[in-house]
Design a protein around this motif. Structure first.
Motif, short mmCIF file in Angstrom:
data_model
loop_
_atom_site.label_atom_id
_atom_site.label_comp_id
_atom_site.label_asym_id
_atom_site.label_seq_id
_atom_site.Cartn_x
_atom_site.Cartn_y
_atom_site.Cartn_z
N GLY A 54 -2.33 3.64 -15.03
CA GLY A 54 -0.89 3.52 -14.86
C GLY A 54 -0.11 4.79 -15.11
N GLN A 55 -0.80 5.86 -15.58
CA GLN A 55 -0.09 7.11 -15.85
C GLN A 55 0.33 7.78 -14.56
OE1 GLN A 55 -2.04 9.64 -18.71
NE2 GLN A 55 -1.05 11.49 -17.93
N LYS A 56 1.58 8.32 -14.52
CA LYS A 56 2.10 9.00 -13.32
C LYS A 56 1.35 10.32 -13.11
CE LYS A 56 6.52 8.88 -12.72
NZ LYS A 56 7.99 9.17 -12.81
N LEU A 57 0.90 10.55 -11.88
CA LEU A 57 0.10 11.73 -11.56
C LEU A 57 0.88 12.75 -10.73
CD1 LEU A 57 -3.23 9.95 -10.63
CD2 LEU A 57 -2.60 10.95 -12.83
N VAL A 58 1.56 12.27 -9.67
CA VAL A 58 2.25 13.18 -8.77
C VAL A 58 3.41 12.44 -8.09
CG1 VAL A 58 0.67 12.67 -6.86
CG2 VAL A 58 1.93 14.82 -6.86
N THR A 59 4.50 13.15 -7.82
CA THR A 59 5.65 12.59 -7.12
C THR A 59 5.75 13.20 -5.72
OG1 THR A 59 6.88 12.21 -9.16
CG2 THR A 59 8.15 12.32 -7.12
N LEU A 60 5.95 12.32 -4.71
CA LEU A 60 5.99 12.77 -3.33
C LEU A 60 7.27 12.26 -2.66
CD1 LEU A 60 2.87 11.45 -3.95
CD2 LEU A 60 2.40 12.93 -1.99
N PHE A 61 7.54 12.76 -1.46
CA PHE A 61 8.66 12.28 -0.65
C PHE A 61 8.15 11.99 0.75
CE2 PHE A 61 11.90 12.96 2.56
CZ PHE A 61 12.90 12.10 2.12
N SER A 62 8.63 10.85 1.30
CA SER A 62 8.21 10.46 2.64
C SER A 62 9.37 9.78 3.36
CB SER A 62 7.02 9.51 2.57
OG SER A 62 6.76 8.92 3.82
N GLU A 63 9.60 10.16 4.64
CA GLU A 63 10.62 9.50 5.45
C GLU A 63 10.29 8.04 5.68
OE1 GLU A 63 8.97 12.21 6.19
OE2 GLU A 63 10.35 13.87 6.61
N ALA A 64 9.01 7.76 5.89
CA ALA A 64 8.58 6.38 6.10
C ALA A 64 8.84 5.55 4.85
CB ALA A 64 7.11 6.34 6.49
N MET A 65 8.63 6.15 3.70
CA MET A 65 8.88 5.43 2.44
C MET A 65 10.37 5.15 2.27
SD MET A 65 7.69 4.02 -0.29
CE MET A 65 6.00 4.63 -0.46
N ALA A 66 11.21 6.10 2.65
CA ALA A 66 12.67 5.89 2.54
C ALA A 66 13.12 4.72 3.41
CB ALA A 66 13.40 7.18 2.92
N GLN A 67 12.59 4.66 4.62
CA GLN A 67 12.94 3.56 5.51
C GLN A 67 12.43 2.22 4.97
OE1 GLN A 67 14.86 3.77 8.43
NE2 GLN A 67 14.84 1.54 8.11
N ALA A 68 11.23 2.23 4.43
CA ALA A 68 10.65 1.00 3.90
C ALA A 68 11.42 0.51 2.68
CB ALA A 68 9.18 1.24 3.55
N GLN A 69 11.87 1.43 1.85
CA GLN A 69 12.65 1.04 0.67
C GLN A 69 14.00 0.46 1.09
OE1 GLN A 69 12.59 4.83 -1.30
NE2 GLN A 69 10.97 4.21 -2.75
N ALA A 70 14.61 1.05 2.10
CA ALA A 70 15.90 0.55 2.59
C ALA A 70 15.74 -0.84 3.20
CB ALA A 70 16.49 1.51 3.62
N ASP A 71 14.68 -1.03 3.97
CA ASP A 71 14.41 -2.33 4.57
C ASP A 71 14.17 -3.38 3.49
OD1 ASP A 71 14.68 -1.17 7.04
OD2 ASP A 71 12.51 -0.95 7.38
N VAL A 81 -7.17 10.00 -5.47
CA VAL A 81 -5.72 9.79 -5.39
C VAL A 81 -5.24 10.44 -4.10
CG1 VAL A 81 -3.51 10.20 -6.51
CG2 VAL A 81 -5.56 9.81 -7.90
N SER A 82 -4.65 9.63 -3.21
CA SER A 82 -4.19 10.16 -1.92
C SER A 82 -2.98 9.38 -1.44
CB SER A 82 -5.31 10.09 -0.88
OG SER A 82 -5.65 8.74 -0.64
N PRO A 83 -2.06 10.01 -0.69
CA PRO A 83 -0.90 9.29 -0.14
C PRO A 83 -1.34 8.42 1.05
CG PRO A 83 -0.91 11.55 0.63
CD PRO A 83 -2.04 11.44 -0.34
N ARG A 84 -0.61 7.32 1.27
CA ARG A 84 -0.94 6.43 2.37
C ARG A 84 -0.03 6.65 3.57
NH1 ARG A 84 -1.99 0.90 -1.15
NH2 ARG A 84 -3.53 1.84 -2.58
N THR A 85 0.80 7.64 3.46
CA THR A 85 1.65 8.04 4.59
C THR A 85 1.92 9.53 4.48
OG1 THR A 85 3.78 7.63 5.70
CG2 THR A 85 3.78 7.58 3.31
N GLU A 86 2.29 10.13 5.58
CA GLU A 86 2.57 11.57 5.55
C GLU A 86 3.70 11.85 4.56
OE1 GLU A 86 3.80 15.18 8.61
OE2 GLU A 86 3.61 13.11 9.34
N SER A 87 3.44 12.82 3.66
CA SER A 87 4.39 13.06 2.57
C SER A 87 4.43 14.53 2.22
CB SER A 87 4.01 12.25 1.34
OG SER A 87 3.86 10.87 1.63
N VAL A 88 5.45 14.85 1.41
CA VAL A 88 5.59 16.20 0.84
C VAL A 88 5.49 16.07 -0.68
CG1 VAL A 88 7.10 18.19 0.55
CG2 VAL A 88 7.01 17.00 2.75
#
Length: 418
Positions: free
Chosen positions: A150-167, A128-135
């Motif tokens: 499908g079980q949730k393992l960890v929650t992260l935050f990423s600026e790239a993810m925020a931009q991708a979600q907005a787009d 299990v690893s993030p695909r973008t730099e995250s916290v």
């Protein structure tokens, strides 16, 4: 004259006294002879009685010696019978956990030892690893926990993810609007552009690790949560690693967790490179850990030498149905090599040394009745030993032989309980 008479009278008296003394002496002598005779007879009778008593005593001693020799002979014979066997009642056999089995010629295995280490099955593991730099914001599974797909393992935050979600939100809204207008209002090129932009934004979120369910849930209501995303389990298994701390920044590709299916594990056996082993795929082996044995099979043999240990690595597969084996454990590996023909063999614990140093086993002629039978030892075949001297089908004590031997050694037992 008176004087003459007096002298005559005195002479007569003296004569009478002398005659009386002589007579008494003879009588005394006769009496003494009679008494001496009686005394001699008494002594002779006493001597004869003493001789007779000593003769009887000697006869009794002879009888006693004879009985003693006979008794000793009887005990010796009894001891020989005692050494040969004993009868043990079923209750005592059950308490002592005595096991009796028939011995028949079978294919046996000799073994070659090698140290080994349990490893996670690389074919059934998932990093299990993030695909973008995250916290890392929070964790939802702990080390050693079993997780489902499908079980949730960890929650992260990423600026790239925020931009991708907005787009994605913009592209999705535009695509839905253009679709409703249709070809009559919007040109074909505009429709194609809106659809392409939408698909690209959707694909980017998938590439960043979001699931379809998470993407479909993106809306204007979740704008404040943009940038947050969860990594879920793509396969069921146990969390073997979770080397992170909440709040830690991780780069793309860094391992956050390792999931492994421990129902089937790998074992890496380390063999000396000079030892020639004729091993092929599916060659059998036995793993031993804390008194437990597990069957394993060779699944891969490496032809390179480990640069650290300078040993050849042989990989085996082992089923872990009872979940007693875990990655990182050290085990003893015994590669099994079958005999070319069937041989008579018994467990090592079934062999007991006799008083003269010969190897014996306890044979059961009748239920609960055992006797020691000498055998010759052959090859060592793992936990078994080849024996010579027993007929096929002979029932022997395979477990609890030491108890049977100790019962015989106690003494006072009769093979037939007589």
């Amino acid at each position: 004259m008176n004087t003459v008479i007096s002298k005559k009278f005195l002479a007569v008296v003296i004569s009478s006294l002398l005659v009386g003394f002589t007579t008494n002496h003879d009588a005394f002598a006769q009496s003494s002879d009679g008494t001496g005779s009686v005394t001699n007879v008494s002594k002779q009778e006493e001597k004869e009685h003493q001789d007779e008593h000593e003769h009887e005593k000697g006869h009794e001693e002879d009888i006693g010696d004879h009985d003693e020799h006979g008794h000793e002979g009887g005990n010796k014979e009894g001891e020989e019978e005692h050494e040969e066997g004993i009868t043990i009642d079923p209750k005592k056999m059950s308490l002592a956990k005595i096991k009796v089995e028939s011995v028949k010629p079978e294919y046996q295995f000799s073994s070659v030892y090698a140290p080994g280490e349990i490893k996670a099955n690389g074919y059934k593991s998932y990093v299990v690893s993030p695909r973008t730099e995250s916290v890392i914001i929070s964790r939802h599974a702990a080390l050693g926990e079993y997780v489902e797909i499908g079980q949730k393992l960890v929650t992260l935050f990423s600026e790239a993810m925020a931009q991708a979600q907005a787009d994605y939100l913009i592209a999705s809204t535009e695509w839905q609007r253009v679709k409703k207008l249709g070809n009559k209002t919007v040109s074909e090129s505009r429709l194609l552009q809106a659809e392409t932009t939408y698909n690209a934004s959707y694909g980017k979120l998938i590439a960043l690790g979001l699931t379809e369910k998470a993407i479909n849930g993106i809306s204007n209501k979740d704008i404040k949560a943009f940038g947050q995303y969860a990594l879920t389990a793509h396969r069921e298994g146990v969390v073997l690693q979770d080397d992170f701390i909440q709040g830690q920044r991780v780069d793309a590709g860094d391992s956050v967790m390792l999931l492994a299916d421990e129902k089937q594990l790998w074992v890496e056996a380390k063999v000396s490179p000079n030892k020639k082993l004729n091993l092929s795929i599916d060659s059998p082996a036995v793993l031993k850990l804390e008194g437990q044995s597990y069957n394993a099979k060779v699944i891969q043999e490496a032809h390179t030498i480990d640069p650290v240990t300078r040993t050849r690595i042989i990989r085996l597969g082992v089923q872990n149905a009872d979940d007693n084996l875990h990655s990182g454990m050290f085990v003893k590996v015994y590669f099994q090599f079958a005999t070319k023909q069937k041989v008579m063999a018994v467990p090592e614990e079934a062999l007991i040394r006799s008083a003269d140093g010969d190897w014996t086993v306890f044979v059961e002629d009748h239920p609960g009745e055992f006797k020691a039978v000498e055998v010759e030892l052959g090859r060592a075949l793992g936990d078994f030993r080849e024996i010579i001297g027993l007929d096929s089908g002979t029932r022997i004590v395979t477990k609890g032989a030491f108890f049977v031997a100790s019962e015989i050694a106690k003494g006072g037992f009769d093979p037939h309980n007589h």
